[in-house]
Design a protein around this motif. Structure first.
Motif, PDB file in Angstrom:
ATOM      1  N   UNK A  38       0.830  -1.204   0.000  1.00  0.00           N
ATOM      2  CA  UNK A  38       0.000   0.000   0.000  1.00  0.00           C
ATOM      3  C   UNK A  38       0.866   1.257   0.000  1.00  0.00           C
ATOM      4  N   UNK A  39       1.943   1.240   0.768  1.00  0.00           N
ATOM      5  CA  UNK A  39       2.848   2.396   0.779  1.00  0.00           C
ATOM      6  C   UNK A  39       3.440   2.630  -0.608  1.00  0.00           C
ATOM      7  N   UNK A  40       3.857   1.529  -1.269  1.00  0.00           N
ATOM      8  CA  UNK A  40       4.414   1.660  -2.618  1.00  0.00           C
ATOM      9  C   UNK A  40       3.389   2.214  -3.606  1.00  0.00           C
ATOM     10  N   UNK A  41       2.161   1.760  -3.494  1.00  0.00           N
ATOM     11  CA  UNK A  41       1.107   2.253  -4.380  1.00  0.00           C
ATOM     12  C   UNK A  41       0.882   3.749  -4.175  1.00  0.00           C
ATOM     13  N   UNK A  42       0.906   4.185  -2.912  1.00  0.00           N
ATOM     14  CA  UNK A  42       0.713   5.615  -2.630  1.00  0.00           C
ATOM     15  C   UNK A  42       1.853   6.437  -3.216  1.00  0.00           C
ATOM     16  N   UNK A  43       3.086   5.918  -3.089  1.00  0.00           N
ATOM     17  CA  UNK A  43       4.237   6.637  -3.630  1.00  0.00           C
ATOM     18  C   UNK A  43       4.171   6.711  -5.149  1.00  0.00           C
ATOM     19  N   UNK A  44       3.817   5.609  -5.794  1.00  0.00           N
ATOM     20  CA  UNK A  44       3.708   5.587  -7.254  1.00  0.00           C
ATOM     21  C   UNK A  44       2.612   6.528  -7.739  1.00  0.00           C
ATOM     22  N   UNK A  45       1.502   6.584  -7.012  1.00  0.00           N
ATOM     23  CA  UNK A  45       0.410   7.487  -7.374  1.00  0.00           C
ATOM     24  C   UNK A  45       0.839   8.934  -7.241  1.00  0.00           C
ATOM     25  N   UNK A  46       1.556   9.230  -6.151  1.00  0.00           N
ATOM     26  CA  UNK A  46       2.016  10.595  -5.913  1.00  0.00           C
ATOM     27  C   UNK A  46       2.990  11.055  -6.993  1.00  0.00           C
ATOM     28  N   UNK A  47       3.905  10.157  -7.381  1.00  0.00           N
ATOM     29  CA  UNK A  47       4.913  10.501  -8.394  1.00  0.00           C
ATOM     30  C   UNK A  47       4.372  10.394  -9.815  1.00  0.00           C
ATOM     31  N   UNK A  49       4.339   7.653 -11.475  1.00  0.00           N
ATOM     32  CA  UNK A  49       5.248   6.743 -12.186  1.00  0.00           C
ATOM     33  C   UNK A  49       5.204   5.371 -11.536  1.00  0.00           C
ATOM     34  N   UNK A  50       5.383   4.349 -12.351  1.00  0.00           N
ATOM     35  CA  UNK A  50       5.503   2.987 -11.821  1.00  0.00           C
ATOM     36  C   UNK A  50       6.962   2.741 -11.455  1.00  0.00           C
ATOM     37  N   UNK A  51       7.202   2.442 -10.188  1.00  0.00           N
ATOM     38  CA  UNK A  51       8.569   2.296  -9.703  1.00  0.00           C
ATOM     39  C   UNK A  51       9.044   0.857  -9.653  1.00  0.00           C
ATOM     40  N   UNK A  52       8.107  -0.083  -9.497  1.00  0.00           N
ATOM     41  CA  UNK A  52       8.461  -1.479  -9.269  1.00  0.00           C
ATOM     42  C   UNK A  52       7.650  -2.389 -10.168  1.00  0.00           C
ATOM     43  N   UNK A  53       8.311  -3.378 -10.745  1.00  0.00           N
ATOM     44  CA  UNK A  53       7.630  -4.428 -11.500  1.00  0.00           C
ATOM     45  C   UNK A  53       7.481  -5.639 -10.591  1.00  0.00           C
ATOM     46  N   UNK A  54       6.259  -6.090 -10.421  1.00  0.00           N
ATOM     47  CA  UNK A  54       6.010  -7.228  -9.534  1.00  0.00           C
ATOM     48  C   UNK A  54       5.691  -8.462 -10.367  1.00  0.00           C
ATOM     49  N   UNK A  55       6.284  -9.593  -9.987  1.00  0.00           N
ATOM     50  CA  UNK A  55       5.951 -10.870 -10.609  1.00  0.00           C
ATOM     51  C   UNK A  55       5.982 -11.927  -9.515  1.00  0.00           C
ATOM     52  N   UNK A  56       5.403 -13.118  -9.764  1.00  0.00           N
ATOM     53  CA  UNK A  56       5.408 -14.154  -8.718  1.00  0.00           C
ATOM     54  C   UNK A  56       6.792 -14.532  -8.238  1.00  0.00           C
ATOM     55  N   UNK A  57       7.817 -14.391  -9.090  1.00  0.00           N
ATOM     56  CA  UNK A  57       9.164 -14.852  -8.722  1.00  0.00           C
ATOM     57  C   UNK A  57      10.130 -13.749  -8.352  1.00  0.00           C
ATOM     58  N   UNK A  58       9.864 -12.520  -8.766  1.00  0.00           N
ATOM     59  CA  UNK A  58      10.859 -11.472  -8.547  1.00  0.00           C
ATOM     60  C   UNK A  58      10.210 -10.103  -8.438  1.00  0.00           C
ATOM     61  N   UNK A  61      13.082  -3.109 -10.134  1.00  0.00           N
ATOM     62  CA  UNK A  61      12.801  -1.696 -10.354  1.00  0.00           C
ATOM     63  C   UNK A  61      12.565  -1.434 -11.840  1.00  0.00           C
ATOM     64  N   UNK A  62      11.631  -0.540 -12.130  1.00  0.00           N
ATOM     65  CA  UNK A  62      11.465  -0.059 -13.491  1.00  0.00           C
ATOM     66  C   UNK A  62      12.557   0.976 -13.759  1.00  0.00           C
ATOM     67  N   UNK A  63      12.607   1.495 -14.981  1.00  0.00           N
ATOM     68  CA  UNK A  63      13.579   2.545 -15.295  1.00  0.00           C
ATOM     69  C   UNK A  63      13.319   3.773 -14.424  1.00  0.00           C
ATOM     70  N   UNK A  64      12.044   4.101 -14.197  1.00  0.00           N
ATOM     71  CA  UNK A  64      11.704   5.236 -13.331  1.00  0.00           C
ATOM     72  C   UNK A  64      12.096   4.949 -11.882  1.00  0.00           C
ATOM     73  N   UNK A  65      11.929   3.696 -11.459  1.00  0.00           N
ATOM     74  CA  UNK A  65      12.314   3.318 -10.097  1.00  0.00           C
ATOM     75  C   UNK A  65      13.804   3.436  -9.880  1.00  0.00           C
ATOM     76  N   UNK A  66      14.585   2.980 -10.870  1.00  0.00           N
ATOM     77  CA  UNK A  66      16.049   3.068 -10.773  1.00  0.00           C
ATOM     78  C   UNK A  66      16.501   4.526 -10.750  1.00  0.00           C
ATOM     79  N   UNK A  67      15.812   5.372 -11.527  1.00  0.00           N
ATOM     80  CA  UNK A  67      16.164   6.789 -11.558  1.00  0.00           C
ATOM     81  C   UNK A  67      15.825   7.484 -10.243  1.00  0.00           C
TER      82      UNK A  67
END
Length: 284
Positions: A38-47, A49-58, A61-67
């Protein structure tokens, strides 16, 4: 409208980025995975930008997350300085780690502690599990990461290791010769387990190399001098488990435990990060 970053959401982002896991980040923060998400979702909404790519195994960070990563670290460092002043009050955390438990987790563990608080002085001692436990019981250490030995109970499980008989790929055992071992000196618990297993199986053995630390034991095995009883987690790529080929007895496993008696919030947060980092690397 002015956009204001919430420090708690930035801290959650940094932990997810460093540990590459929502579960481990939640452990480090002492909260739930859902709360971190939930904290990550709030941060992404505020910015926006999508910061993190989520998958079942890993978790990556997205390019925006790394930046955003370096700016997020700078913000947390400025926040910590604002709270504690330009010269933060010196604090120290004394941590004892069993030599047979200090595997590839040690470097990311220290990196994580530094990222959390650059003002925290770390006093890390590596030694036998029994010696670390005795020092902890005597009040000489704030916390220890050791192998569970004997009837000792309590603590927090960080990993469960399986052991094997590791040697260089070019190692050969002349027919009729006793098994040459590379071990730590007594009172090493792993050495004791290996000796009992061989004696019970009726196999002749001798100490070919006694090292002052696991690094030296591993070097002896890599050089082809002897066979080293090691946890699979800490055996480097140049060694192979030759136990099955030589029909050696199984060594079983043991738990790696964290024991702590700190109450200071900064030290508690650091130890939560230690536990989460250790589990994250051990599981990879």
């Amino acid at each position: 409208m002015t956009t204001t970053l919430d420090i708690a959401t930035v801290q959650a982002f940094l932990l997810v980025a460093d540990l590459q896991s929502f579960t481990r980040a939640a452990e480090a923060l002492g909260t739930t995975q859902a709360a971190v998400s939930l904290k990550l979702q709030r941060l992404e909404t505020l910015l926006g930008k999508r910061l993190v790519e989520r998958s079942p195994r890993a978790v990556r960070l997205t390019a925006d997350g790394a930046a955003f990563l370096d700016r997020a670290r700078a913000l947390m460092e400025a926040h910590d300085r604002a709270l504690s002043g330009e010269v933060p009050a010196a604090q120290s955390l004394s941590l004892g780690i069993s030599d047979h438990a200090a595997g590839p987790e040690l470097v990311p563990l220290l990196e994580r502690l530094h990222a959390m608080s650059s003002s925290l002085t770390l006093a890390v001692t590596i030694g036998f599990s029994r010696e670390m436990q005795d020092a902890y019981d005597g009040g000489e250490l704030d916390a220890v990461i050791v192998r569970q030995e004997g009837s000792r109970r309590g603590g927090e499980k960080l990993a469960e290791d399986e052991f094997g008989w590791f040697a260089s790929r070019r190692f050969t055992l002349p027919k009729g010769e006793p098994l040459p071992l590379a071990t730590l000196a007594p009172p090493c618990g792993v050495r004791a387990v290996a000796a009992r297993a061989l004696d019970k199986a009726g196999l002749a053995w001798r100490e070919r190399f006694v090292g002052g630390g696991v690094t030296a034991v591993v070097a002896a095995a890599l050089a082809g001098l002897a066979i080293a009883p090691l946890a699979r987690r800490i055996a480097p790529a140049g060694l192979v488990d030759i136990g099955p080929a030589l029909k050696l007895p199984k060594l079983g496993g043991s738990k790696v435990m964290l024991h702590s008696k700190v109450s200071d919030p900064t030290k508690l947060a650091a130890l939560r990060a230690v536990a989460a980092t250790f589990r994250s690397v051990a599981a990879s």
